[in-house]
Design an enzyme around this catalytic site. Structure first.
Site, PDB file in Angstrom:
ATOM      1  N   CYS A  21       0.835  -1.193   0.000  1.00 15.53           N
ATOM      2  CA  CYS A  21       0.000   0.000   0.000  1.00 15.53           C
ATOM      3  C   CYS A  21       0.875   1.250   0.000  1.00 15.53           C
ATOM      4  CB  CYS A  21      -0.889   0.048   1.252  1.00 15.53           C
ATOM      5  SG  CYS A  21      -1.951  -1.379   1.494  1.00 15.53           S
ATOM      6  N   ASP A  38      23.435  36.223 -13.498  1.00 13.65           N
ATOM      7  CA  ASP A  38      22.251  36.542 -14.287  1.00 13.65           C
ATOM      8  C   ASP A  38      21.782  37.961 -13.946  1.00 13.65           C
ATOM      9  OD1 ASP A  38      19.867  35.105 -15.945  1.00 13.65           O
ATOM     10  OD2 ASP A  38      19.028  36.488 -14.466  1.00 13.65           O
TER      11      ASP A  38
END
Length: 505
Positions: free
Chosen positions: A38, A452
């Site tokens: 399960c 950046d």
């Protein structure tokens, strides 16, 4: 949980007792008295601790002789976020198996991709994952088969081959063993029809499991803002693109919206049009990579949200994803195209390259006309003819040549550090490009781009507002997600309207 491949039984049992959905797909609970396995959040009565064992994969539980629970459907969960981001051999192998590589090239092909002998790889995966490569691939095929059986009306023979089985007999035997039911018994009444358009392809409507919360709208905004004409289109609430798959072309249309459940599993609807049903597994896996579906948003948000600098951004957009890719080579080429130009300029140049060198395809989605050109095609292009500065054109053709010859491989199988070194050895490829490719193409969760320009601007602006100096090192190991939160402050929203988006600013 403890390091990859080693489960702490006491911690696992506590998760089962609390039915903690965050661990669905991270491990599986096998119950000796019932012979089933399960998910941790199964609503059935919690078994006694002496009657359970824990497995890192569904394949491990199946290899031990357990069958899937019919109540909690443990194979309907997202993949383990640990295997998705792991840089070790087990994680790399799992990503390739999920893409269907074993079905196409066998265990030998998988071993070659990760740099091990088949025998040693089998020992390693059995130790780490509880199952050998063939068993892991078999579990993946069984999961795909169940999804197709229950969600389409494809003939069961087509389901068998679409899921990657070599024969109908193998398909029937595996489904019966894993689910204790025949394919016919699994097929229910409520299912979406699998239409076959005039050009002979098959259309499959599927639900793709993702971990929640899931910031689908902002993911759509990112994809729509960067789309390349001919290859991608988007509209309000949806995104579509062409796919270049191992056995032929395909298209996918994805419905993207926010899924706000605090933790658990949600579903993203996707419609695939496949030229060859054998590409079903690869198509689904590549789109799930694009969605970053297996990420653990709770763990990411808990750490980044506690940061004084990032906290307000995380609170505003929980479950933000790092957009992945459907083709690593395409992502790398598009990254070079976008060097030192605006996003709008990169889209325009990308569209011109697609129109000149991409392969035309038929598509039921208006605006999808071409596949992105493959590396072998771009490697033969004269750099002087590309719509970009000569130096960048030479860098693009050099990268394409390295991808075509296998000097650089971006299928998420090789070691990330090795890939970065190989990229940096190419003319015109610098750290920003190599790291961006690592984040998008290789699924690296801990990339930061300090040079950046947009990131530097946001860091300065938000830092002044927060009256604090940000410390990116404190964001480890989720700096890729921190980066997305910074970019997210600059990302335009998808404009309203039901029609196709344009590629304007």
């Amino acid at each position: 949980m403890t390091p990859t491949g080693h489960l702490d039984s006491a911690a696992c049992y506590r998760a089962v007792q609390s039915r903690d959905r965050r661990f669905d797909g991270v491990f599986y609970t096998a119950v000796r008295t019932t012979g089933i396995y399960c998910r941790p959040s199964c609503p059935a009565r919690t078994p006694a601790s002496v009657n359970v064992t824990f497995h890192p994969t569904a394949a491990s539980a199946q290899t031990a002789g357990y069958r899937a629970c019919k109540r909690c459907l443990p194979d309907a969960t997202p993949g383990s976020p640990e295997w998705d981001v792991a840089a070790d051999v087990a994680g790399r192998a799992m990503r390739l198996i999920a893409d269907g590589l074993v079905d196409r090239e066998g265990v030998g092909g998988l071993a070659e991709r990760v740099g091990y002998t088949p025998r040693h790889l089998g020992r390693l995966l059995s130790q780490e994952l509880g199952a050998a490569p063939l068993a892991l691939a078999r579990a993946r095929r069984a999961q795909t088969a169940r999804v197709l059986i229950e969600s389409t009306d494809l003939p069961l023979t087509d389901v068998a081959f679409a899921a990657g089985f070599a024969s109908v007999r193998q398909f029937n035997e595996t489904v019966r063993e894993v689910y204790e039911a025949s394919p016919t018994q699994l097929r229910g009444a409520g299912r979406a029809p699998a239409r076959r358009p005039a050009h002979g392809s098959a259309t499959l409507g599927l639900r793709l499991a993702v971990r929640t919360p899931f910031a689908g709208r902002r993911l759509l905004d990112f994809l729509a803002y960067h789309l390349v004409p001919g290859v991608e289109v988007a509209g309000r609430g949806w995104y579509a693109r062409t796919l270049d798959l191992p056995h032929g072309p395909a298209t996918v249309r994805i419905e993207l919206d926010d899924l706000t459940a605090p933790s658990g599993t949600g579903f993203v609807r996707a419609e695939f049009v496949l030229h060859d049903l054998r590409d079903t597994t690869a198509a689904v896996e590549r789109v799930r990579r694009l969605l970053d579906a297996d990420a653990d948003p709770v763990a990411v948000d808990n750490q980044l949200g506690a940061d004084r600098f990032l906290g307000p951004l995380v609170l505003a957009t929980p479950g933000l994803r790092v957009p992945g890719q459907v083709d690593g080579d395409e992502t790398a080429v598009r990254t070079v195209i976008g060097q030192q130009v605006s996003v709008t300029g990169a889209r325009t140049v990308g569209g011109r390259i697609v129109a000149a060198h991409g392969r035309a395809v038929e598509s039921p989605v208006p605006g999808l006309t071409h596949l992105f050109p493959d590396a072998a095609t771009l490697a033969t292009v004269d750099p002087e003819t590309l719509p970009m500065p000569r130096a960048r054109g030479r860098a693009l053709v050099g990268l394409a040549s390295a991808l075509a010859t296998g000097a650089v491989v971006l299928d998420r199988g090789p070691d990330r550090d090795d890939v970065r070194r190989a990229l940096l050895a190419l003319p015109g490829i610098g750290p920003w490009t190599a790291d961006y490719v690592a984040m998008r193409a290789l699924g690296h969760p801990d990339v930061f781009l300090p040079t950046d320009l947009a990131v530097r601007r946001v860091l300065a602006d938000v830092g002044r507002c927060a009256d604090t100096e940000p410390d990116p090192q404190a964001w480890r190991p989720w700096r890729s997600y921190a980066l997305m939160h910074l970019w997210n402050t600059l990302m335009p929203e998808t404009p309203p309207g039901e029609g196709e988006l344009t590629c304007g600013p």
